[in-house]
Design a protein around this motif. Structure first.
Motif, short mmCIF file in Angstrom:
data_model
loop_
_atom_site.label_atom_id
_atom_site.label_comp_id
_atom_site.label_asym_id
_atom_site.label_seq_id
_atom_site.Cartn_x
_atom_site.Cartn_y
_atom_site.Cartn_z
N THR A 1 32.82 6.14 6.87
CA THR A 1 32.37 6.58 5.55
C THR A 1 33.17 5.91 4.44
OG1 THR A 1 31.68 8.72 6.46
CG2 THR A 1 32.03 8.60 4.08
N LEU A 2 34.47 5.83 4.62
CA LEU A 2 35.32 5.17 3.62
C LEU A 2 34.97 3.69 3.51
CD1 LEU A 2 38.74 6.82 4.54
CD2 LEU A 2 37.31 7.34 2.56
N ASP A 3 34.73 3.04 4.65
CA ASP A 3 34.40 1.61 4.63
C ASP A 3 33.06 1.37 3.95
OD1 ASP A 3 34.80 -1.21 5.57
OD2 ASP A 3 32.96 -0.75 6.67
N ALA A 4 32.07 2.24 4.21
CA ALA A 4 30.77 2.08 3.56
C ALA A 4 30.91 2.21 2.05
CB ALA A 4 29.79 3.12 4.10
N ALA A 5 31.71 3.15 1.60
CA ALA A 5 31.92 3.32 0.16
C ALA A 5 32.56 2.08 -0.45
CB ALA A 5 32.79 4.55 -0.10
N ARG A 6 33.52 1.47 0.25
CA ARG A 6 34.16 0.25 -0.25
C ARG A 6 33.12 -0.88 -0.38
NH1 ARG A 6 38.68 1.94 2.90
NH2 ARG A 6 37.84 0.88 4.74
N PHE B 1 25.01 13.83 13.61
CA PHE B 1 25.34 15.19 13.20
C PHE B 1 26.78 15.35 12.71
CE2 PHE B 1 21.75 15.37 16.05
CZ PHE B 1 20.87 16.15 15.34
N SER B 2 27.28 14.28 12.12
CA SER B 2 28.57 14.37 11.43
C SER B 2 28.32 14.73 9.97
CB SER B 2 29.31 13.03 11.50
OG SER B 2 30.42 13.05 10.62
N GLY B 3 29.11 15.65 9.44
CA GLY B 3 28.99 16.02 8.04
C GLY B 3 29.75 15.10 7.11
N LEU B 4 30.52 14.15 7.65
CA LEU B 4 31.39 13.34 6.81
C LEU B 4 30.67 12.41 5.84
CD1 LEU B 4 34.25 12.61 9.36
CD2 LEU B 4 34.37 13.98 7.28
N PRO B 5 29.50 11.84 6.19
CA PRO B 5 28.81 11.04 5.17
C PRO B 5 28.45 11.84 3.92
CG PRO B 5 28.00 10.46 7.34
CD PRO B 5 28.90 11.65 7.53
N GLY B 6 28.46 13.16 4.00
CA GLY B 6 28.24 13.99 2.82
C GLY B 6 29.36 13.90 1.81
N LEU B 7 30.47 13.28 2.18
CA LEU B 7 31.60 13.10 1.26
C LEU B 7 31.49 11.82 0.45
CD1 LEU B 7 34.53 14.14 3.64
CD2 LEU B 7 33.31 15.57 1.99
N LEU B 8 30.43 11.04 0.62
CA LEU B 8 30.30 9.75 -0.05
C LEU B 8 30.31 9.82 -1.59
CD1 LEU B 8 27.71 7.77 2.10
CD2 LEU B 8 29.95 6.93 1.36
N VAL C 1 20.15 -4.04 -0.65
CA VAL C 1 21.16 -4.54 0.30
C VAL C 1 21.54 -3.40 1.23
CG1 VAL C 1 23.43 -5.60 0.54
CG2 VAL C 1 22.02 -6.12 -1.47
N ARG C 2 21.38 -3.60 2.52
CA ARG C 2 21.64 -2.55 3.48
C ARG C 2 23.15 -2.36 3.69
NH1 ARG C 2 17.46 -3.26 8.44
NH2 ARG C 2 18.71 -1.49 9.13
N VAL C 3 23.56 -1.09 3.71
CA VAL C 3 24.97 -0.73 3.97
C VAL C 3 24.97 0.35 5.04
CG1 VAL C 3 27.15 0.08 3.01
CG2 VAL C 3 25.56 -1.22 1.56
N PRO C 4 25.08 -0.03 6.33
CA PRO C 4 25.12 0.98 7.39
C PRO C 4 26.46 1.71 7.41
CG PRO C 4 25.37 -1.21 8.32
CD PRO C 4 25.10 -1.40 6.85
N VAL C 5 26.40 2.98 7.77
CA VAL C 5 27.62 3.78 7.93
C VAL C 5 27.84 3.96 9.43
CG1 VAL C 5 28.77 5.97 7.44
CG2 VAL C 5 27.15 5.02 5.80
N GLY C 6 28.95 3.44 9.94
CA GLY C 6 29.29 3.65 11.34
C GLY C 6 28.60 2.67 12.28
N SER C 7 28.74 2.95 13.57
CA SER C 7 28.18 2.10 14.61
C SER C 7 27.38 2.96 15.58
CB SER C 7 29.29 1.36 15.36
OG SER C 7 30.21 2.27 15.92
N PRO C 8 26.37 2.39 16.24
CA PRO C 8 25.53 3.19 17.13
C PRO C 8 26.34 3.88 18.23
CG PRO C 8 24.54 1.05 16.73
CD PRO C 8 25.92 1.01 16.14
#
Length: 401
Positions: free
Chosen positions: A61-66, A87-94, A42-49
């Motif tokens: 990132t928080l929404d993807a985790a939920r 080039f955001s480091g925030l998805p590394g907090l998942l 099941v695909r879970v994209p993080v963010g929008s283009p």
């Protein structure tokens, strides 16, 4: 697990659509292949283009985790490339936000050249990485993963060097599989282009970006056309991508058009833009020689190269500083002797156009090599990984008993 015992995988990835992002294209094909292999992904994209700001990536990132937690997956699989997340480091907090019962797998599509933040000196990162506390490129993703997947030996060496663990190597597969057009496609495409059956036709395939060497390929055309006045070049692929936003893509397209005009070959170059897979397949069947003069060299981590090989297209490539042991030079591909060098491109491509026997030999070797990079093999390798982590008899199964 789902009813019937199928493993459910939450496939976390960047927001780039398949027609603008190589990782997005990979995810689309992988999810389809996994479905055929009996895995529910099941695909879970993080963010929008197009998003860039901190204010976007933190809630994304928080929404993807939920969404992952709501899925109650057996495995969480994150597809990582810094460009995929702008080039955001925030998805590394998942990792600490994900369900504790589901093992994490991370696939690295780009690795070994980036850090977030970039101003931190390398020696500061090393003890954190060796202790598996933090990774300069992926944050907590690599340290927290039960398995790390890489697509090539170079990335595998980087991971072992940094965090001291051995990743699993699952090679890439073609961006576009052979749709079977063959000789009919060759005739059809050439009729559309107003070409004769034996007029020489070159093809470049992939996202068009300054690092792909298309400038030098255009500059090589006058020398090639001196002996072959009816030679044409197809540049097959879109310009806009995660790595080249729309305004920059338009500017680069205009630059290449002006370059072709300045060299007197504007009538010989066709820029196709992004095309459906079946049309790409037809165009590659119509070509005599493929050319990938990447400015950093070409390896089997290029889906564009694998696509050309899967079509049996004899292809000339530049060589990276660290050659790929999985790509037998001069056997499966012709070698362009220097990077960023139009004369070197002409020197490699000209003899290939003049030697049908050499093209046939390369085409046969190309298909043989590409057969080791099928999507069914990629899916089977992933299924084996998931079953190791969450298959029948594993502790995770007890929650569904």
């Amino acid at each position: 697990m789902t009813e019937g015992g199928r493993i459910r995988v939450a496939m976390v990835h960047g927001p780039g659509p398949a027609d603008r992002d190589g990782v997005g294209d990979y995810v689309e094909r992988l999810v389809g292949a996994l479905g055929e292999a009996g895995i529910e992904a099941v695909r879970v994209p993080v963010g929008s283009p197009g998003a860039r700001s901190l204010r976007h990536w933190l809630p994304a990132t928080l929404d993807a985790a939920r969404r992952v937690r709501r899925l109650r997956p057996d495995v969480v699989h994150v597809q990582f490339a810094p460009s995929a997340y702008r080039f955001s480091g925030l998805p590394g907090l998942l990792p600490p936000l994900l369900p504790s019962g589901a093992p994490l797998v991370t696939t690295l599509h780009e690795y070994g050249w980036w850090a977030a933040p970039g101003w931190v000196p390398g020696p500061v990162w090393r003890p954190l990485e060796r202790a598996r506390l933090w990774d300069r490129e992926t944050g907590r993703l690599v340290p927290a993963s039960a398995l790390v997947v890489v697509t090539n030996a170079s990335h595998a060496r980087q991971v072992r060097s940094r965090v001291g663990t051995a990743p699993v190597e699952v090679p890439l597969a073609p961006n576009v599989v052979d749709h079977g057009g063959g000789r009919q496609a060759r005739v059809r495409v050439r009729d559309t282009l107003g070409m004769g059956r034996d007029d020489p036709l070159l093809a470049f395939f992939g996202f068009v970006h300054p690092v792909k060497g298309v400038r030098q390929l255009v500059e090589a055309l006058p020398a090639l056309r001196a002996a072959r006045p009816r030679l044409r070049l197809l540049v097959v692929g879109g310009f806009t991508s995660q790595a080249l936003p729309e305004a920059e893509a338009r500017a680069f397209r205009a630059e290449l058009g002006a370059l072709a005009a300045r060299h007197g070959v504007a009538d010989a170059v066709t820029f196709t833009g992004h095309l459906p897979a079946a049309r790409v397949s037809d165009l590659l069947h119509a070509a005599d020689v493929g050319v990938l003069p990447f400015t950093a060299g070409v390896t089997t981590k290029s889906g564009a190269l694998l696509t050309m090989l899967a079509h049996g297209l004899p292809t000339a490539v530049t060589v990276p500083d660290e050659p790929d042991p999985g790509l037998p030079l001069a056997e499966a591909v012709a070698v362009i002797g220097a990077r960023r060098d139009p004369a070197a491109i002409a020197d490699a491509v000209g003899p290939l156009l003049s030697d049908p026997g050499a093209r046939r030999r390369l085409g046969v070797a190309a298909r043989r090599l590409a057969a080791r990079h099928s999507w069914s093999r990629v899916a089977s390798a992933h299924r084996a990984l998931y079953e190791t982590l969450a298959g029948p008899g594993r502790p995770l199964d007890r929650r569904d008993a």
